[in-house]
Motif scaffolding. Structure first.
Motif, PDB file in Angstrom:
ATOM      1  N   ASN A  22      -3.848  -0.973 -21.300  1.00  0.00           N
ATOM      2  CA  ASN A  22      -2.609  -0.776 -22.059  1.00  0.00           C
ATOM      3  C   ASN A  22      -2.584   0.587 -22.752  1.00  0.00           C
ATOM      4  N   LEU A  23      -3.556   1.450 -22.463  1.00  0.00           N
ATOM      5  CA  LEU A  23      -3.637   2.751 -23.146  1.00  0.00           C
ATOM      6  C   LEU A  23      -3.037   3.859 -22.274  1.00  0.00           C
ATOM      7  N   PRO A  24      -2.374   4.855 -22.902  1.00  0.00           N
ATOM      8  CA  PRO A  24      -1.794   5.961 -22.141  1.00  0.00           C
ATOM      9  C   PRO A  24      -2.849   6.999 -21.737  1.00  0.00           C
ATOM     10  N   VAL A  25      -3.676   6.613 -20.782  1.00  0.00           N
ATOM     11  CA  VAL A  25      -4.741   7.490 -20.271  1.00  0.00           C
ATOM     12  C   VAL A  25      -4.260   8.089 -18.949  1.00  0.00           C
ATOM     13  N   ASP A  26      -4.504   9.371 -18.754  1.00  0.00           N
ATOM     14  CA  ASP A  26      -3.977  10.073 -17.571  1.00  0.00           C
ATOM     15  C   ASP A  26      -4.990  10.168 -16.427  1.00  0.00           C
ATOM     16  N   HIS A  27      -6.270  10.270 -16.781  1.00  0.00           N
ATOM     17  CA  HIS A  27      -7.308  10.410 -15.755  1.00  0.00           C
ATOM     18  C   HIS A  27      -8.517   9.544 -16.121  1.00  0.00           C
ATOM     19  N   ILE A  28      -9.083   8.921 -15.114  1.00  0.00           N
ATOM     20  CA  ILE A  28     -10.342   8.180 -15.282  1.00  0.00           C
ATOM     21  C   ILE A  28     -11.396   8.871 -14.421  1.00  0.00           C
ATOM     22  N   GLY A  29     -12.511   9.257 -15.053  1.00  0.00           N
ATOM     23  CA  GLY A  29     -13.546  10.015 -14.348  1.00  0.00           C
ATOM     24  C   GLY A  29     -14.737   9.157 -13.957  1.00  0.00           C
ATOM     25  N   PHE A  30     -15.184   9.357 -12.709  1.00  0.00           N
ATOM     26  CA  PHE A  30     -16.360   8.661 -12.179  1.00  0.00           C
ATOM     27  C   PHE A  30     -17.397   9.720 -11.797  1.00  0.00           C
ATOM     28  N   VAL A  31     -18.610   9.569 -12.302  1.00  0.00           N
ATOM     29  CA  VAL A  31     -19.631  10.608 -12.131  1.00  0.00           C
ATOM     30  C   VAL A  31     -20.507  10.290 -10.916  1.00  0.00           C
ATOM     31  N   PHE A  32     -20.395  11.125  -9.895  1.00  0.00           N
ATOM     32  CA  PHE A  32     -21.244  10.988  -8.707  1.00  0.00           C
ATOM     33  C   PHE A  32     -22.474  11.894  -8.799  1.00  0.00           C
ATOM     34  N   LYS A  34     -25.931  13.527 -10.537  1.00  0.00           N
ATOM     35  CA  LYS A  34     -27.074  12.893 -11.211  1.00  0.00           C
ATOM     36  C   LYS A  34     -26.813  12.826 -12.709  1.00  0.00           C
ATOM     37  N   SER A  35     -26.875  11.619 -13.253  1.00  0.00           N
ATOM     38  CA  SER A  35     -26.537  11.391 -14.656  1.00  0.00           C
ATOM     39  C   SER A  35     -26.835   9.928 -14.951  1.00  0.00           C
ATOM     40  N   ARG A  36     -26.991   9.593 -16.238  1.00  0.00           N
ATOM     41  CA  ARG A  36     -27.156   8.166 -16.555  1.00  0.00           C
ATOM     42  C   ARG A  36     -25.860   7.408 -16.326  1.00  0.00           C
ATOM     43  N   ARG A  37     -24.754   8.141 -16.116  1.00  0.00           N
ATOM     44  CA  ARG A  37     -23.469   7.489 -15.842  1.00  0.00           C
ATOM     45  C   ARG A  37     -23.141   7.506 -14.347  1.00  0.00           C
ATOM     46  N   GLN A  38     -24.108   7.851 -13.526  1.00  0.00           N
ATOM     47  CA  GLN A  38     -23.860   7.999 -12.087  1.00  0.00           C
ATOM     48  C   GLN A  38     -23.422   6.681 -11.455  1.00  0.00           C
ATOM     49  N   VAL A  39     -22.437   6.787 -10.546  1.00  0.00           N
ATOM     50  CA  VAL A  39     -21.939   5.611  -9.826  1.00  0.00           C
ATOM     51  C   VAL A  39     -22.015   5.855  -8.321  1.00  0.00           C
ATOM     52  N   THR A  40     -21.873   4.784  -7.559  1.00  0.00           N
ATOM     53  CA  THR A  40     -21.845   4.890  -6.097  1.00  0.00           C
ATOM     54  C   THR A  40     -20.398   4.801  -5.614  1.00  0.00           C
ATOM     55  N   PHE A  66     -18.612  15.958  -9.383  1.00  0.00           N
ATOM     56  CA  PHE A  66     -19.684  16.352  -8.461  1.00  0.00           C
ATOM     57  C   PHE A  66     -20.306  17.673  -8.908  1.00  0.00           C
ATOM     58  N   VAL A  67     -21.582  17.848  -8.576  1.00  0.00           N
ATOM     59  CA  VAL A  67     -22.262  19.136  -8.794  1.00  0.00           C
ATOM     60  C   VAL A  67     -22.814  19.615  -7.455  1.00  0.00           C
ATOM     61  N   ASN A  68     -22.250  20.723  -6.959  1.00  0.00           N
ATOM     62  CA  ASN A  68     -22.697  21.318  -5.690  1.00  0.00           C
ATOM     63  C   ASN A  68     -22.838  20.304  -4.549  1.00  0.00           C
ATOM     64  N   PRO A  69     -21.796  19.504  -4.288  1.00  0.00           N
ATOM     65  CA  PRO A  69     -21.895  18.550  -3.174  1.00  0.00           C
ATOM     66  C   PRO A  69     -21.770  19.279  -1.841  1.00  0.00           C
ATOM     67  N   THR A  70     -22.227  18.653  -0.769  1.00  0.00           N
ATOM     68  CA  THR A  70     -21.943  19.170   0.567  1.00  0.00           C
ATOM     69  C   THR A  70     -20.635  18.534   1.046  1.00  0.00           C
TER      70      THR A  70
END
Length: 220
Positions: A22-32, A34-40, A66-70
């Motif tokens: 219900n919140l006016p959020v514009d973007h949701i970020g997913f971390v691919f 390397k990080s403790r928040r990394q997702v598949t 992403f950081v330097n992905p191929t």
């Protein structure tokens, strides 16, 4: 002036995402990266449909960090998780950014890591003319490149803001933002958007009360 956009980054959990609809959020970020928040890709494929349930007038866009992905890595992930925006946090060239846009039909946001008290190089952006859909400034972190939880000297924003205005693309500020300082940033520097991750967490877990407070400060 248009209302600034809000990106909540580092989402991993279905319940947290559902509590935000219900919140006016514009973007949701997913971390691919390397990080403790990394997702598949599989995790994100299950989370993206929740964005379609959003209560506000617009569905938030999904952003992959992403950081330097191929190209092969991106192809694999985008096959499973249909992201709207690819956010590149490494040393990706203008040619790479253009190829990502062309090949996958996504928007590309480039992140520049800002070191405090460093000389500002306007020239580092010249080559990216026409290659980007957004520019994000984050605090430099020697290990991860960004996501440090610290702010940088906001006086360094101005030359980047000039460049993004000329390009007609949004300038988004990250790095150490939280509900108590985001108002100050918006009042004095008027970026097009803000990006938060650790600033809306408690003990490393996304905190819906902090997310709500952050969004309210930006959108009021």
């Amino acid at each position: 002036m248009a209302e600034p956009s809000v990106k909540i980054c580092g989402l991993q959990d279905v319940e947290v995402l559902k509590s935000m609809i219900n919140l006016p959020v514009d973007h949701i970020g997913f971390v691919f990266a390397k990080s403790r928040r990394q997702v598949t890709a599989e995790q994100v494929a299950s989370l993206i449909p929740i964005l379609k349930e959003w209560d506000s007038t617009a569905t938030p866009e999904s952003v992959g960090v992403f950081v330097n992905p191929t190209m092969e890595e991106l192809a694999d992930i985008l096959q499973s998780a249909s992201l709207d925006i690819v956010q590149l946090h490494g040393q990706e060239s203008p040619e790479f950014c253009l190829e990502v846009k062309r090949r996958f039909g996504v928007k590309v946001y480039k992140v520049l890591s800002i070191k405090n008290n460093s000389d500002i190089e306007g020239s580092d952006l010249v080559d990216y003319k026409g290659a980007l859909d957004g520019l994000l400034l984050d605090t430099y972190d020697p290990i991860y490149g960004g996501g440090s939880g610290h702010t940088f000297d906001w006086k360094q924003i101005e030359p980047y803001q000039t460049w993004t205005k000329q390009e007609g693309i949004p300038l988004i500020i990250a790095g150490g933002l939280h509900p108590d300082n985001v108002g100050d940033l918006l009042e004095h520097f008027q970026p097009d958007g803000v990006d938060v991750s650790s600033g809306v967490e408690t003990n490393g877990i996304k905190d819906i009360a902090k997310i709500r407070a952050f969004v309210e400060r930006v959108k009021r």
